[in-house]
Structure formats: structure tokens, C-alpha cells
Design an enzyme around this catalytic site. Structure first.
Site, PDB file in Angstrom:
ATOM      1  N   GLY A  94       0.814  -1.210   0.000  1.00 27.61           N
ATOM      2  CA  GLY A  94       0.000   0.000   0.000  1.00 27.61           C
ATOM      3  C   GLY A  94       0.848   1.260   0.000  1.00 27.61           C
ATOM      4  O   GLY A  94       0.590   2.182   0.774  1.00 27.61           O
ATOM      5  N   SER A 150       1.666   3.278  -2.831  1.00 29.86           N
ATOM      6  CA  SER A 150       1.565   4.117  -4.026  1.00 29.86           C
ATOM      7  C   SER A 150       1.052   5.513  -3.705  1.00 29.86           C
ATOM      8  O   SER A 150       1.111   6.410  -4.548  1.00 29.86           O
ATOM      9  CB  SER A 150       0.651   3.462  -5.064  1.00 29.86           C
ATOM     10  N   ARG A 151       0.559   5.711  -2.479  1.00 33.58           N
ATOM     11  CA  ARG A 151       0.034   7.016  -2.072  1.00 33.58           C
ATOM     12  C   ARG A 151      -0.025   7.083  -0.552  1.00 33.58           C
ATOM     13  O   ARG A 151       0.232   6.115   0.149  1.00 33.58           O
ATOM     14  CB  ARG A 151      -1.351   7.259  -2.664  1.00 33.58           C
ATOM     15  N   VAL A 201      -3.209  -7.265  -2.111  1.00 33.46           N
ATOM     16  CA  VAL A 201      -2.924  -8.024  -0.886  1.00 33.46           C
ATOM     17  C   VAL A 201      -4.037  -8.989  -0.518  1.00 33.46           C
ATOM     18  O   VAL A 201      -3.849  -9.847   0.351  1.00 33.46           O
ATOM     19  CB  VAL A 201      -2.616  -7.090   0.306  1.00 33.46           C
ATOM     20  N   ASN A 223       0.925  -2.294   5.256  1.00 30.50           N
ATOM     21  CA  ASN A 223       0.287  -0.990   5.340  1.00 30.50           C
ATOM     22  C   ASN A 223      -0.959  -0.850   4.474  1.00 30.50           C
ATOM     23  O   ASN A 223      -1.782   0.030   4.716  1.00 30.50           O
ATOM     24  CB  ASN A 223       1.314   0.084   4.936  1.00 30.50           C
ATOM     25  N   TYR A 266     -13.851  -1.982   9.960  1.00 25.69           N
ATOM     26  CA  TYR A 266     -12.462  -1.526   9.995  1.00 25.69           C
ATOM     27  C   TYR A 266     -11.855  -1.743  11.383  1.00 25.69           C
ATOM     28  O   TYR A 266     -10.736  -2.256  11.517  1.00 25.69           O
ATOM     29  CB  TYR A 266     -12.424  -0.046   9.619  1.00 25.69           C
ATOM     30  N   ALA A 313     -12.779  -3.859  13.669  1.00 23.95           N
ATOM     31  CA  ALA A 313     -12.607  -5.289  13.921  1.00 23.95           C
ATOM     32  C   ALA A 313     -11.325  -5.806  13.278  1.00 23.95           C
ATOM     33  O   ALA A 313     -10.595  -6.613  13.870  1.00 23.95           O
ATOM     34  CB  ALA A 313     -13.813  -6.058  13.391  1.00 23.95           C
ATOM     35  N   THR A 314     -11.028  -5.324  12.065  1.00 23.95           N
ATOM     36  CA  THR A 314      -9.801  -5.785  11.407  1.00 23.95           C
ATOM     37  C   THR A 314      -8.566  -5.266  12.118  1.00 23.95           C
ATOM     38  O   THR A 314      -7.567  -5.981  12.243  1.00 23.95           O
ATOM     39  CB  THR A 314      -9.757  -5.348   9.929  1.00 23.95           C
ATOM     40  N   ILE A 347      -4.948  11.363  10.766  1.00 24.25           N
ATOM     41  CA  ILE A 347      -3.797  11.795   9.973  1.00 24.25           C
ATOM     42  C   ILE A 347      -4.241  12.792   8.906  1.00 24.25           C
ATOM     43  O   ILE A 347      -5.326  12.681   8.341  1.00 24.25           O
ATOM     44  CB  ILE A 347      -3.135  10.597   9.257  1.00 24.25           C
TER      45      ILE A 347
END
Length: 265
Positions: A27, A29-30, A78, A104, A169, A171-172, A202
Site C-alpha cells: 500500500g 503508491s500514495r 494483498v 500498510n 475496519y 474489527a480488522t 492523519i
């Protein structure tokens, strides 16, 4: 005799230096991943970028290469077991090893807990948890061959705290925290350290996060953060570099909150 400036600099470089290390970031690329890749590269690391977005990935690779960074890009989704395997195989094939794996790549869908559809659940879980495990699994296999390495997961304060609208999200990310702790214990005596960085809010690439916006989402973020601001991308460099470096040689299984005091409040 007190240390000279030269000696202190050498000691600092021994502790925090990552020059020559091979760092793979999913992850990247940005956003945070791309910023971390640039930071690692500028400090002398050999960087492997990864994303499922070909256009963004090519742009990131060109940008880093233009700065003189030794970089390679490998397309990988991924959610795919085979893609993650090829990501690590490609890294080792090019550089002979992998020293640091930063898991990431992630996604979220913000909506009420009772309204997630099955495909949305699958997308978030497959990316944020399955993908982290696959990348950690294959990088650990490569690191075990060399008896050493550092795996760093990007978690979130949502993995430990209740954040409305982020049920799946969260939970992950709770799963990522347990993945971090359990793998750390398994690999502790085999030279592999596994830790996580847990960001709060962020200043990232996502919609609605510009610091000058006055929206309910932005006001809520400020209310929950004791420092009353979002973290800048550059403020995450230190924690990741630390966990990747010899300075963290006795640190494993930790969740490092970088959140302006959110988790402590």
C-alpha cells in the site's frame, strides 16, 4: 573521556541507521505508505513499493527513482495469497533478502454498523486482515532463512477504541493487534520482531481530512485528539524508522500509538 560529536554520530547511526536495508511496503503508491517509502529511501534503504493501482504505483516509483532512491515496484493485490507471495519473492529475487516488511495496505467504509453488506465486509477484512497476514507470513518465511528481520503493521486507534462508523475496519485493526502480538511471541527467539504503529487522525489523502475544513467529521476528530490537530505524515517517520532499526532490538509485540493523545484520553 566524554564522547566526541563524531563518536556520538557513529553511535546514533549504529542505533537508528537503516542504510542498505531492504524495505518492502504494501500500500505504498500514495498516502502514508508512499511517504514512508520516501523516508526510508532517503535514509539509504532499498525500497520495494507495492499497490494494486498500476498508475499510482508507476508514479510513485518514478518519483522515488528521481530522488536517487534505489527502488522497485511490484504490483500486488494483498487480498490475493499468490500476489503477496510473489511480492516477497520478487523482493528477495531483486535484492537477495528482505529486512523490513511494512504491512500498510488498507481500506475502510464509513457507515452505521447495521448497514454493512456482505461484499463490503469481505473487502475490508480481506484487505486489512487477510492481506496483513499474507504479507507477514511470506516475509517471515524469508526472514527465518536469515534469522532476522522486522515486521511492522499499520494498525489504528480504532483497533482498541470504539469509533462510530468504523465497525468492520475496527474489527480488522483489533485483529491486526492480535496478529502482531501472537506472531511476535512465536518469532521472538528466532530473530524476527513484530510490532505495530497505531495512528490516530492523519492529514492524509482521504476526502474530508484537510485541516482547514470545518465539517462535523473534522470537528469530531479535533475533539477526540487532546493535541487538537491531526498528525502530519512526517510525524510518523520516527516511529516506523525506530521499529525498523537496531534501536528497537529488544522491542517486539508492541502497539505504538501515534495519535496526539487520543488513546490516553
Amino acid at each position: 573521556m566524554p564522547d566526541t560529536t563524531h563518536n556520538l554520530t557513529e553511535r546514533y547511526q549504529e542505533l537508528f541507521g537503516i542504510d542498505g536495508k531492504v524495505v518492502c511496503i504494501s500500500g505504498s503508491s500514495r498516502g502514508l505508505g508512499r511517504s514512508l517509502a520516501t523516508c526510508f529511501g532517503r535514509l539509504g534503504a532499498k525500497v520495494v513499493l507495492s499497490s494494486h493501482n498500476d498508475e499510482e504505483l508507476a508514479g510513485a516509483e518514478a518519483e522515488l527513482a528521481g530522488q536517487g532512491i534505489e527502488v522497485m515496484a511490484i504490483r500486488a493485490d494483498v487480498r490475493s495469497h499468490d500476489d503477496c507471495k510473489e511480492l516477497i519473492n520478487g523482493t528477495v529475487g531483486r535484492f537477495g533478502r528482505i529486512d523490513v516488511m511494512v504491512c500498510n495496505a488498507g481500506t475502510d467504509i464509513i457507515k452505521p454498523a447495521h448497514s454493512y453488506e456482505e461484499p463490503e465486509w469481505d473487502e475490508i477484512v480481506d484487505t486489512n486482515l487477510r492481506g496483513y497476514y499474507y504479507c507477514a507470513k511470506f516475509s517471515a518465511q524469508a526472514m527465518l532463512d536469515r534469522a532476522g528481520g522486522s515486521i511492522i503493521m499499520t494498525s489504528s486507534v480504532a483497533g482498541s477504541l470504539g469509533v462510530p462508523g468504523l465497525t468492520v475496519y475496527a474489527a480488522t485493526k483489533g485483529g491486526v493487534n492480535q496478529l502482531t502480538r501472537t506472531m511476535a511471541v512465536e518469532f521472538a527467539d528466532r530473530g524476527i520482531r513484530v510490532n505495530a504503529v497505531a495512528p490516530g487522525f492523519i492529514n492524509n489523502f482521504m476526502d474530508g481530512v484537510h485541516p482547514n475544513l470545518d465539517t462535523p467529521y473534522q470537528r469530531r476528530a479535533m475533539d477526540l485528539t487532546p493535541m487538537r490537530r491531526r498528525g502530519n505524515l512526517s510525524e510518523y517517520f520516527g516511529p516506523y524508522i525506530f521499529l525498523a532499526s537496531p534501536a528497537a532490538s529488544f522491542v517486539t509485540g508492541e502497539i505504538l500509538y501515534v495519535d496526539g493523545g487520543y488513546a490516553a484520553s
